[in-house]
Design a protein around this motif. Structure first.
Motif, PDB file in Angstrom:
ATOM      1  N   ARG A  14     -56.277  67.370   0.358  1.00  0.00           N
ATOM      2  CA  ARG A  14     -56.601  66.152   0.482  1.00  0.00           C
ATOM      3  C   ARG A  14     -56.109  65.125  -0.589  1.00  0.00           C
ATOM      4  O   ARG A  14     -55.956  63.977  -0.710  1.00  0.00           O
ATOM      5  CB  ARG A  14     -58.198  66.125   0.416  1.00  0.00           C
ATOM      6  CG  ARG A  14     -58.730  66.276   1.843  1.00  0.00           C
ATOM      7  CD  ARG A  14     -58.601  65.485   2.936  1.00  0.00           C
ATOM      8  NE  ARG A  14     -58.972  64.087   2.567  1.00  0.00           N
ATOM      9  CZ  ARG A  14     -58.366  62.987   3.412  1.00  0.00           C
ATOM     10  NH1 ARG A  14     -57.348  62.999   4.217  1.00  0.00           N
ATOM     11  NH2 ARG A  14     -58.896  61.687   3.039  1.00  0.00           N
ATOM     12  N   ASP A  74     -53.046  63.853   0.227  1.00  0.00           N
ATOM     13  CA  ASP A  74     -53.185  62.472   0.939  1.00  0.00           C
ATOM     14  C   ASP A  74     -53.712  61.583   0.132  1.00  0.00           C
ATOM     15  O   ASP A  74     -53.190  60.242   0.556  1.00  0.00           O
ATOM     16  CB  ASP A  74     -54.560  62.908   1.934  1.00  0.00           C
ATOM     17  CG  ASP A  74     -54.162  63.821   3.239  1.00  0.00           C
ATOM     18  OD1 ASP A  74     -52.862  63.989   3.277  1.00  0.00           O
ATOM     19  OD2 ASP A  74     -54.980  64.159   3.756  1.00  0.00           O
ATOM     20  N   HIS A 112     -61.962  65.678  -5.856  1.00  0.00           N
ATOM     21  CA  HIS A 112     -61.515  66.926  -5.418  1.00  0.00           C
ATOM     22  C   HIS A 112     -61.015  67.675  -6.395  1.00  0.00           C
ATOM     23  O   HIS A 112     -61.394  69.185  -6.150  1.00  0.00           O
ATOM     24  CB  HIS A 112     -60.298  66.559  -4.336  1.00  0.00           C
ATOM     25  CG  HIS A 112     -60.550  65.990  -2.877  1.00  0.00           C
ATOM     26  ND1 HIS A 112     -61.541  66.573  -2.101  1.00  0.00           N
ATOM     27  CD2 HIS A 112     -60.438  64.495  -2.492  1.00  0.00           C
ATOM     28  CE1 HIS A 112     -61.543  65.833  -0.992  1.00  0.00           C
ATOM     29  NE2 HIS A 112     -61.005  64.745  -1.205  1.00  0.00           N
TER      30      HIS A 112
END
Lengths: 231, 231
Positions: free
Chosen positions: A92, A95, A196
């Motif tokens: 992620r 991303d 994250h």
């Protein structure tokens, strides 16, 4: 068997480190592409994200293989499950770097970085790069001081994220809607990137200190506190 | 042992269904709170998200317990790992509903829904509710036709998401920066909500059809295609 398991864990660890190194390169390039409106660099980040995805996928397969063949229990089992989760978070983070690069590409040849926020986004980008690099160090060494450094840098990112909204929503903001959209999205991507990393850091810390349940609750609490500040 | 395992899977399944039901309630209320600027309803969604988080955490613990005690291999192992991943996606869907509610609360007593986009956001909200309900049906029945329905509805959400940016970035857009920020964030949250549902649906489909690797690659491709459209 124990020896084999130990080697398997080392393999997972080195895969995680390898992915986190690619993520660091991605966020570093994405930040530069966004600041300098460098569309070629943005394209690189976007193309390279497939490699991060593929490596995360292979790591997941390796982890599932370990579960099937070596049937770990207790702490060993949690280490393997944690590797799966860390892999998902790193994927992620890649991303988010890709999204920032996409913003730069989308606005080319205009500058994606909104006027009056150049310094803020430069600092956010630097912090995200620093966080990513520190996360690599944490995964490599398991030295928990790196986790503290990530948390502190994340606090700074959250402050900058809040300051972007303050700026954009102030009476002095003369930006067009495009600039407002870009600032909103880019700030959100930077903030999520750091989030994250904090989630990963907490997982590593609690694996080391042993209290898994508290870790998850703590993450949930931290996430909702950040959401309050962020949304 | 097989019987015990079967019961454990049923337990995981019913936990997932239970969480997805709560997520459906959350997105339904969040959509209404956002449309009607109902701060009490928004507060409810925000408070209730802790329950979704806690249930996802308990499901994860139950899944890890199954891995430790019953040491599943092959397809059985993948089912348990998938449950962990589905739980993470449902938890994030709950977060997206919470974020939408937070936007409503943040702008109160002003209306969070930007002028000229009322119909668009009403439709996006309806689609997300429908997607969430269909996801519950899919998890309950494993009837793969529900997965197609989710994918189709997600296409509609993506179109609406693109239309929000078109509107906000058009010369006719007279919204203040606040409206631009709200439209950007709310649209992104709705789109991510649907994305998570699609990711879950694909996992369920590929568990049923057996080709796991393709599933993951497919998701990565689909995600990057959506990102291109969305960012």
């Amino acid at each position: 068997m124990r020896e084999v398991f130990h080697q398997s864990l080392e393999d997972l660890q080195s895969r995680l480190v390898e992915i986190s190194d690619l993520v660091t390169v991605a966020i570093e390039k994405a930040t530069r592409a966004f600041a300098e409106s460098d569309v070629a660099l943005a394209e690189e980040v976007i193309a390279d994200d497939a490699q991060i995805d593929a490596m995360a996928l292979r790591l997941d397969e390796a982890a599932i293989e370990i579960l099937a063949r070596q049937q770990p229990v207790a702490r060993d089992l949690r280490i393997v499950i944690t590797a799966l989760r860390v892999s998902a978070s790193l994927e992620r983070m890649g991303d988010m770097a890709e999204h920032i690069a996409q913003l730069a590409r989308l606005r080319f040849p205009e500058r994606a970085i909104p006027k009056g926020l150049k310094g803020t986004f430069r600092r956010m980008g630097e912090l995200d790069v620093e966080i990513s690099r520190t996360l690599g160090d944490l995964l490599r060494t398991q030295d928990l001081r790196f986790a503290d450094a990530i948390r502190n840098a994340d606090d700074d990112v959250d402050e900058l994220h809040a300051s972007v909204f303050e700026k954009v929503l102030s009476d002095n903001w003369k930006g067009e809607a495009t600039a407002t959209v870009d600032a909103t999205l880019a700030s959100r991507y930077h903030e999520r990137f750091a989030d994250h990393a904090v989630a990963v850091a907490k997982k590593v810390v609690y694996l080391a200190t042993g209290d898994w349940t508290v870790a998850e609750e703590d993450i949930a609490l931290a996430a909702s506190a950040q959401d309050d500040a962020g949304a």
